[in-house]
Design a protein around this motif. Structure first.
Motif, PDB file in Angstrom:
ATOM      1  N   GLU A   1      -9.706   3.720   4.378  1.00 19.37           N
ATOM      2  CA  GLU A   1      -8.909   3.031   3.395  1.00 19.37           C
ATOM      3  C   GLU A   1      -7.901   3.832   2.788  1.00 19.37           C
ATOM      4  O   GLU A   1      -6.736   2.939   2.545  1.00 19.37           O
ATOM      5  N   TYR A   2      -7.995   5.052   2.789  1.00 19.74           N
ATOM      6  CA  TYR A   2      -6.627   5.592   2.254  1.00 19.74           C
ATOM      7  C   TYR A   2      -5.275   5.366   3.183  1.00 19.74           C
ATOM      8  O   TYR A   2      -4.212   5.135   2.712  1.00 19.74           O
ATOM      9  N   PHE A   3      -5.457   5.607   4.344  1.00 16.89           N
ATOM     10  CA  PHE A   3      -4.515   5.337   5.405  1.00 16.89           C
ATOM     11  C   PHE A   3      -4.011   4.148   5.612  1.00 16.89           C
ATOM     12  O   PHE A   3      -2.650   3.662   5.894  1.00 16.89           O
ATOM     13  N   ILE A   4      -5.045   2.997   5.420  1.00 13.17           N
ATOM     14  CA  ILE A   4      -4.377   1.594   5.386  1.00 13.17           C
ATOM     15  C   ILE A   4      -3.547   1.253   4.305  1.00 13.17           C
ATOM     16  O   ILE A   4      -2.813   0.591   4.510  1.00 13.17           O
ATOM     17  N   GLN A   5      -4.103   1.659   2.993  1.00 12.37           N
ATOM     18  CA  GLN A   5      -3.395   1.492   1.780  1.00 12.37           C
ATOM     19  C   GLN A   5      -2.071   2.349   1.907  1.00 12.37           C
ATOM     20  O   GLN A   5      -1.017   1.561   1.383  1.00 12.37           O
TER      21      GLN A   5
ATOM     22  N   ALA B   1      -3.020   6.172  -3.323  1.00 13.23           N
ATOM     23  CA  ALA B   1      -2.168   6.190  -2.112  1.00 13.23           C
ATOM     24  C   ALA B   1      -0.678   5.603  -1.827  1.00 13.23           C
ATOM     25  O   ALA B   1       0.122   6.324  -1.396  1.00 13.23           O
ATOM     26  N   ASN B   2      -0.561   4.728  -2.809  1.00 11.75           N
ATOM     27  CA  ASN B   2       0.789   4.267  -2.956  1.00 11.75           C
ATOM     28  C   ASN B   2       1.798   5.284  -3.651  1.00 11.75           C
ATOM     29  O   ASN B   2       2.856   5.393  -3.267  1.00 11.75           O
ATOM     30  N   LEU B   3       1.044   5.713  -4.646  1.00 14.10           N
ATOM     31  CA  LEU B   3       1.822   6.973  -5.517  1.00 14.10           C
ATOM     32  C   LEU B   3       2.110   7.998  -4.550  1.00 14.10           C
ATOM     33  O   LEU B   3       3.216   8.368  -4.684  1.00 14.10           O
ATOM     34  N   VAL B   4       1.134   8.563  -3.917  1.00 18.65           N
ATOM     35  CA  VAL B   4       1.611   9.654  -3.265  1.00 18.65           C
ATOM     36  C   VAL B   4       2.376   9.364  -1.958  1.00 18.65           C
ATOM     37  O   VAL B   4       3.420  10.132  -1.662  1.00 18.65           O
ATOM     38  N   GLY B   5       2.087   8.397  -1.265  1.00 14.91           N
ATOM     39  CA  GLY B   5       2.961   7.886  -0.362  1.00 14.91           C
ATOM     40  C   GLY B   5       4.607   7.908  -0.665  1.00 14.91           C
ATOM     41  O   GLY B   5       5.476   8.367   0.020  1.00 14.91           O
ATOM     42  N   LEU B   6       4.823   6.965  -1.725  1.00 18.33           N
ATOM     43  CA  LEU B   6       6.110   6.707  -1.981  1.00 18.33           C
ATOM     44  C   LEU B   6       6.667   7.858  -2.686  1.00 18.33           C
ATOM     45  O   LEU B   6       8.005   8.139  -2.400  1.00 18.33           O
TER      46      LEU B   6
END
Length: 375
Positions: free
Chosen positions: A298-302, A202-207
């Motif tokens: 979990e994905y959206f919280i991360q 999630a961090n990798l895709v979001g950033l």
């Protein structure tokens, strides 16, 4: 049609006179040059005078015959007198003789030296740089006129262009951004799964989407879609002399044509960038939910913990800069388009290439600047 003949009617010393008769046109049998050559060898003359008093209609066959005859006489040192031939035939013969010929008869062009080619390319790049700087300066002056409320363009055109650039591009932006998010998540998952850190997908895709890929992929899509469309539209107007008509009426083409297109991309590209970020995050969610057993919550919280406003702001700033570059590349190629229909296609190609190259260079520069200032 009268039969065409080539007869050496009289000889005076070393001067021979050739009488050209009949219609030298398609359908008539033209005398073979080999037989004419044999006649000339028998005469052993030093000068050949051509008479055309009895010449009828003629076409390119006659000029080709004269061309061969002239080449033979030049090789044998025979003076060929063609003063009595029609002026049009002499003119065509002169044009046909303007280029050097190989021994096989094929025409060749003069080869240019390497240093000359380098110099020509350097001068061409210098001229293109001058034109580009002049165009950018005119756009800056037009923007200042817009801030003072003196720019001349129709608001209806602005809304129509915004509709084409924004809602009209949602389908392709959705597809590409979703696939980019899927690819980022899949590549990251294969590595993070080794360490049991799948949640950081999630961090990798979001950033990745917020800071880099969202803005860049959207800009590249718009360069291929909208930048080429701008170049084609303005190039067609140049071919049809519509831009010349605007200048004749005292209307600035930069204000009327370029400014609304640039404003439309500056406004719509950041919005499309935000939409692309969302689609990329959803693409990462699909991979996480199906391959990594990570729930949606979990994905959206991360993702929420990994991103802040500055991450989205960096992408929005980049997308605004990319919008200016795509608009300038497309409009510059269109305004510099030639007067032929093929030039319109060349302008569209140049717009796409220039737009993508400028996007990549600008992204690299902005990334370094962000790193230096800690943004």
């Amino acid at each position: 049609m009268n039969p065409c003949t080539f007869e050496l009617s009289s000889t005076e010393g070393k001067i021979s006179v050739a009488d050209i008769r009949g219609d030298w046109v398609m359908g008539n049998t033209v005398p073979g040059f080999q037989s004419v050559k044999q006649l000339l060898e028998k005469q052993n003359c030093e000068q050949l005078d051509l008479k055309s008093d009895n010449l009828g209609h003629w076409d390119s066959r006659f000029v080709v015959f004269l061309f061969d005859l002239e080449a033979y006489c030049k090789g044998q040192g025979i003076v060929l007198n063609m003063e009595q031939l029609p002026d049009s035939a002499q003119g065509l013969l002169h044009q046909a003789s303007a280029f050097p010929v190989r021994e096989s008869g094929q025409k060749v062009l003069h080869e240019t030296a390497l240093l000359v080619q380098i110099g020509q390319h350097a001068l061409g790049m210098y001229k293109q740089t001058q034109d580009m700087l002049a165009f950018v300066g005119e756009v800056c002056l037009s923007s200042l006129r817009l801030l003072r409320g003196k720019a001349c363009f129709r608001q209806r055109d602005l809304w129509l262009i915004m509709q084409e650039c924004g809602p009209g591009a949602l389908a392709i932006v959705t597809l590409i951004s979703l696939l980019v998010g899927l690819i980022l998540a899949f590549v990251g998952a294969m590595q993070l799964k080794i360490f049991g850190a799948q949640i950081y997908v999630a961090n990798l895709v979001g950033l990745g989407m917020a800071r880099e890929m969202g803005a860049m992929m959207t800009a590249i899509i718009m360069a291929g879609r909208t930048g080429a469309a701008f170049a084609s539209q303005l190039g067609s107007m140049r071919v049809n002399e519509e831009i010349d008509a605007l200048e004749t009426l005292g209307i600035s083409p930069i204000d009327f044509l370029v400014l609304p297109r640039m404003l439309a991309l500056i406004i719509m590209l950041p919005l499309l960038c935000l939409y692309a970020d969302l689609m990329g995050i959803l693409g990462g969610l699909l991979v996480s939910a199906t391959l990594l057993d990570i729930s949606v919550v979990e994905y959206f919280i991360q993702t929420k913990s990994a991103l802040d406003l500055n991450d989205f702001l960096t992408g929005l700033i980049k997308s605004s800069v990319f919008g200016v570059l795509v608009a300038l590349s497309g409009c510059l190629s269109g305004m510099q388009c030639g007067r032929s229909s093929s030039s319109v296609g060349d302008a569209a190609t140049a717009a796409v290439v220039a737009g993508i190259v400028s996007i990549v260079v600008a992204d690299a520069v902005l990334t370094v600047v962000y790193q230096i200032i800690g943004f």
